[in-house]
Write a protein that holds these residues in place. Sequence first.
Motif, PDB file in Angstrom:
ATOM      1  N   VAL A 247     -17.575 -18.779 -25.949  1.00  0.00           N
ATOM      2  CA  VAL A 247     -16.666 -18.111 -25.015  1.00  0.00           C
ATOM      3  C   VAL A 247     -15.746 -17.224 -25.850  1.00  0.00           C
ATOM      4  O   VAL A 247     -15.676 -17.357 -27.073  1.00  0.00           O
ATOM      5  N   SER A 248     -15.050 -16.306 -25.189  1.00  0.00           N
ATOM      6  CA  SER A 248     -14.172 -15.384 -25.917  1.00  0.00           C
ATOM      7  C   SER A 248     -12.724 -15.607 -25.494  1.00  0.00           C
ATOM      8  O   SER A 248     -12.428 -15.868 -24.323  1.00  0.00           O
ATOM      9  N   VAL A 249     -11.831 -15.475 -26.448  1.00  0.00           N
ATOM     10  CA  VAL A 249     -10.446 -15.917 -26.292  1.00  0.00           C
ATOM     11  C   VAL A 249      -9.767 -15.329 -25.062  1.00  0.00           C
ATOM     12  O   VAL A 249      -9.127 -16.053 -24.283  1.00  0.00           O
ATOM     13  N   ALA A 250      -9.892 -14.018 -24.851  1.00  0.00           N
ATOM     14  CA  ALA A 250      -9.112 -13.349 -23.810  1.00  0.00           C
ATOM     15  C   ALA A 250      -9.871 -13.133 -22.508  1.00  0.00           C
ATOM     16  O   ALA A 250      -9.302 -12.612 -21.554  1.00  0.00           O
ATOM     17  N   ASP A 251     -11.141 -13.518 -22.455  1.00  0.00           N
ATOM     18  CA  ASP A 251     -11.895 -13.338 -21.219  1.00  0.00           C
ATOM     19  C   ASP A 251     -11.431 -14.325 -20.150  1.00  0.00           C
ATOM     20  O   ASP A 251     -10.818 -15.356 -20.474  1.00  0.00           O
ATOM     21  N   PRO A 252     -11.692 -14.049 -18.876  1.00  0.00           N
ATOM     22  CA  PRO A 252     -11.189 -14.916 -17.805  1.00  0.00           C
ATOM     23  C   PRO A 252     -11.652 -16.362 -17.907  1.00  0.00           C
ATOM     24  O   PRO A 252     -10.965 -17.264 -17.415  1.00  0.00           O
ATOM     25  N   ASP A 253     -12.810 -16.594 -18.542  1.00  0.00           N
ATOM     26  CA  ASP A 253     -13.290 -17.960 -18.707  1.00  0.00           C
ATOM     27  C   ASP A 253     -13.048 -18.499 -20.114  1.00  0.00           C
ATOM     28  O   ASP A 253     -13.614 -19.507 -20.519  1.00  0.00           O
ATOM     29  N   GLY A 254     -12.193 -17.810 -20.874  1.00  0.00           N
ATOM     30  CA  GLY A 254     -11.929 -18.200 -22.255  1.00  0.00           C
ATOM     31  C   GLY A 254     -10.807 -19.209 -22.375  1.00  0.00           C
ATOM     32  O   GLY A 254     -10.198 -19.633 -21.387  1.00  0.00           O
ATOM     33  N   PRO A 255     -10.471 -19.613 -23.600  1.00  0.00           N
ATOM     34  CA  PRO A 255      -9.490 -20.681 -23.791  1.00  0.00           C
ATOM     35  C   PRO A 255      -8.071 -20.343 -23.348  1.00  0.00           C
ATOM     36  O   PRO A 255      -7.353 -21.218 -22.873  1.00  0.00           O
ATOM     37  N   MET A 256      -7.628 -19.084 -23.484  1.00  0.00           N
ATOM     38  CA  MET A 256      -6.256 -18.778 -23.072  1.00  0.00           C
ATOM     39  C   MET A 256      -6.059 -19.047 -21.590  1.00  0.00           C
ATOM     40  O   MET A 256      -5.041 -19.607 -21.174  1.00  0.00           O
ATOM     41  N   ALA A 257      -7.048 -18.642 -20.779  1.00  0.00           N
ATOM     42  CA  ALA A 257      -6.941 -18.864 -19.338  1.00  0.00           C
ATOM     43  C   ALA A 257      -7.269 -20.302 -18.962  1.00  0.00           C
ATOM     44  O   ALA A 257      -6.585 -20.924 -18.147  1.00  0.00           O
ATOM     45  N   SER A 258      -8.320 -20.859 -19.565  1.00  0.00           N
ATOM     46  CA  SER A 258      -8.818 -22.180 -19.150  1.00  0.00           C
ATOM     47  C   SER A 258      -7.861 -23.310 -19.493  1.00  0.00           C
ATOM     48  O   SER A 258      -7.771 -24.304 -18.765  1.00  0.00           O
ATOM     49  N   PHE A 259      -7.125 -23.179 -20.617  1.00  0.00           N
ATOM     50  CA  PHE A 259      -6.246 -24.261 -21.050  1.00  0.00           C
ATOM     51  C   PHE A 259      -4.765 -23.958 -20.816  1.00  0.00           C
ATOM     52  O   PHE A 259      -3.902 -24.649 -21.358  1.00  0.00           O
ATOM     53  N   LYS A 260      -4.461 -22.943 -20.005  1.00  0.00           N
ATOM     54  CA  LYS A 260      -3.062 -22.526 -19.851  1.00  0.00           C
ATOM     55  C   LYS A 260      -2.199 -23.620 -19.225  1.00  0.00           C
ATOM     56  O   LYS A 260      -0.982 -23.665 -19.458  1.00  0.00           O
ATOM     57  N   ASP A 261      -2.802 -24.517 -18.440  1.00  0.00           N
ATOM     58  CA  ASP A 261      -2.020 -25.578 -17.808  1.00  0.00           C
ATOM     59  C   ASP A 261      -2.058 -26.884 -18.597  1.00  0.00           C
ATOM     60  O   ASP A 261      -1.508 -27.892 -18.151  1.00  0.00           O
ATOM     61  N   CYS A 262      -2.702 -26.869 -19.765  1.00  0.00           N
ATOM     62  CA  CYS A 262      -2.742 -28.062 -20.616  1.00  0.00           C
ATOM     63  C   CYS A 262      -1.501 -28.056 -21.499  1.00  0.00           C
ATOM     64  O   CYS A 262      -1.479 -27.440 -22.572  1.00  0.00           O
ATOM     65  N   ALA A 263      -0.457 -28.730 -21.039  1.00  0.00           N
ATOM     66  CA  ALA A 263       0.836 -28.651 -21.710  1.00  0.00           C
ATOM     67  C   ALA A 263       0.975 -29.613 -22.879  1.00  0.00           C
ATOM     68  O   ALA A 263       1.804 -29.408 -23.763  1.00  0.00           O
ATOM     69  N   LYS A 264       0.177 -30.679 -22.912  1.00  0.00           N
ATOM     70  CA  LYS A 264       0.372 -31.726 -23.912  1.00  0.00           C
ATOM     71  C   LYS A 264      -0.061 -31.332 -25.323  1.00  0.00           C
ATOM     72  O   LYS A 264       0.701 -31.523 -26.280  1.00  0.00           O
ATOM     73  N   PRO A 265      -1.267 -30.810 -25.508  1.00  0.00           N
ATOM     74  CA  PRO A 265      -1.725 -30.625 -26.890  1.00  0.00           C
ATOM     75  C   PRO A 265      -1.128 -29.410 -27.588  1.00  0.00           C
ATOM     76  O   PRO A 265      -0.791 -28.402 -26.954  1.00  0.00           O
ATOM     77  N   GLN A 266      -1.006 -29.524 -28.906  1.00  0.00           N
ATOM     78  CA  GLN A 266      -0.812 -28.340 -29.727  1.00  0.00           C
ATOM     79  C   GLN A 266      -2.166 -27.640 -29.774  1.00  0.00           C
ATOM     80  O   GLN A 266      -3.183 -28.270 -30.077  1.00  0.00           O
ATOM     81  N   LYS A 267      -2.181 -26.337 -29.492  1.00  0.00           N
ATOM     82  CA  LYS A 267      -3.441 -25.611 -29.328  1.00  0.00           C
ATOM     83  C   LYS A 267      -3.659 -24.644 -30.486  1.00  0.00           C
ATOM     84  O   LYS A 267      -2.793 -23.826 -30.804  1.00  0.00           O
ATOM     85  N   VAL A 268      -4.841 -24.764 -31.113  1.00  0.00           N
ATOM     86  CA  VAL A 268      -5.155 -24.012 -32.323  1.00  0.00           C
ATOM     87  C   VAL A 268      -6.520 -23.355 -32.168  1.00  0.00           C
ATOM     88  O   VAL A 268      -7.487 -24.009 -31.762  1.00  0.00           O
ATOM     89  N   LEU A 269      -6.598 -22.070 -32.492  1.00  0.00           N
ATOM     90  CA  LEU A 269      -7.876 -21.365 -32.489  1.00  0.00           C
ATOM     91  C   LEU A 269      -8.480 -21.411 -33.884  1.00  0.00           C
ATOM     92  O   LEU A 269      -7.808 -21.122 -34.881  1.00  0.00           O
ATOM     93  N   ILE A 270      -9.769 -21.775 -33.946  1.00  0.00           N
ATOM     94  CA  ILE A 270     -10.472 -21.885 -35.220  1.00  0.00           C
ATOM     95  C   ILE A 270     -11.860 -21.272 -35.058  1.00  0.00           C
ATOM     96  O   ILE A 270     -12.266 -20.953 -33.949  1.00  0.00           O
ATOM     97  N   HIS A 271     -12.586 -21.089 -36.169  1.00  0.00           N
ATOM     98  CA  HIS A 271     -13.903 -20.437 -36.156  1.00  0.00           C
ATOM     99  C   HIS A 271     -13.749 -19.005 -35.626  1.00  0.00           C
ATOM    100  O   HIS A 271     -14.336 -18.602 -34.631  1.00  0.00           O
ATOM    101  N   ILE A 272     -12.935 -18.222 -36.336  1.00  0.00           N
ATOM    102  CA  ILE A 272     -12.552 -16.883 -35.873  1.00  0.00           C
ATOM    103  C   ILE A 272     -13.390 -15.843 -36.605  1.00  0.00           C
ATOM    104  O   ILE A 272     -13.406 -15.792 -37.836  1.00  0.00           O
ATOM    105  N   ASN A 273     -14.081 -15.018 -35.848  1.00  0.00           N
ATOM    106  CA  ASN A 273     -14.976 -14.023 -36.450  1.00  0.00           C
ATOM    107  C   ASN A 273     -14.190 -12.878 -37.083  1.00  0.00           C
ATOM    108  O   ASN A 273     -13.080 -12.530 -36.645  1.00  0.00           O
ATOM    109  N   ASN A 274     -14.780 -12.257 -38.110  1.00  0.00           N
ATOM    110  CA  ASN A 274     -14.091 -11.186 -38.829  1.00  0.00           C
ATOM    111  C   ASN A 274     -13.776  -9.975 -37.959  1.00  0.00           C
ATOM    112  O   ASN A 274     -12.936  -9.164 -38.319  1.00  0.00           O
TER     113      ASN A 274
END
Length: 308
Positions: A247-274
């Motif tokens: 999935v892609s970070v900023a797409d509607p089905d990506g992590p920014m949108a999908s996890f926006k209501d997950c308030a508990k975890p510290q959220k970290v992006l990894i495996h980032i393409n050049n």
Amino acid sequence: MIDLLVLGSGAGGGFPQWNSAAPGCIAARQHNGTSPRTQASVAVSGDGKRWFLFNAAPDIRQQINENPALHPAPEQDGQFRHTPIQSVILTCGEIDAITGLLTLREREPFSLMASTSTLEQLNANPIFGALDPAIVPRIALQLDEPCPLHHKDGSESGLTLTAFAVPGKAPLYAEAEGSRPDETLGLSVSDGTQTLLFIPGCADITADIIHRAEQADLLLFDGTLWRNDEMIRAGLSPKTGKRMGHVSVADPDGPMASFKDCAKPQKVLIHINNSNPILLDNSPERDAVTQAGWTIAADGMTFRLETP
């Protein structure tokens, strides 16, 4: 307590990629507004001394050398070879997750844990026979079954691992065989009170993944691309992110949108393409993810989960 050390935070090829003269890669070589990154892998410990590696990147020798926590102990009783690495746990059979195993072939005991599909892929390639199964036992992970992690001496680490399937695809070299349900894994680690999730590759964020994230204290998630067609637009590849299993970070089905209501975890992006602009310190894309509450993983970054 759970300690996590980011050994590598880049996607396949690392950052800068060896054959790329794209602006971001040039900036990384010059340390101009960004930092180089090796390929994605983390180390997890329950005591800060003995470590479990998640994936064996091609850069593993460099990663070990750059992280004193993974250095061998001084000579003991005439023995010069040691390692605090207790086990290597694979999330998939992709080249950037398994190639480092060949560096670890020096007759050093540790266990190798992976899905049945990934172990079959390793067993089918004779080069991985250099990692003698008599010295490095191969253990098949059972999906959704909690598994206590033990040190090499049999003692308990205090950590429990649960592997679970996430949408993905077969490794590039095995695509002709088709994908299997256990081909791409997420890993959950708990000390009984705190939980981390490691999901470096994911083709679709399901309701189950969101539920797991809601319960976690630390989430490390696939940040490969900013947009699905990013590499096509840049002329770098004919493949979309979804075609590559991400999935892609900023797409509607990506992590920014999908996890926006997950308030508990510290959220970290990894495996980032050049190609991903979030790697650039002053980019608007970097600002967008940090304002959304995400951390951009960098090599050498550490996290500690402790009971309040």
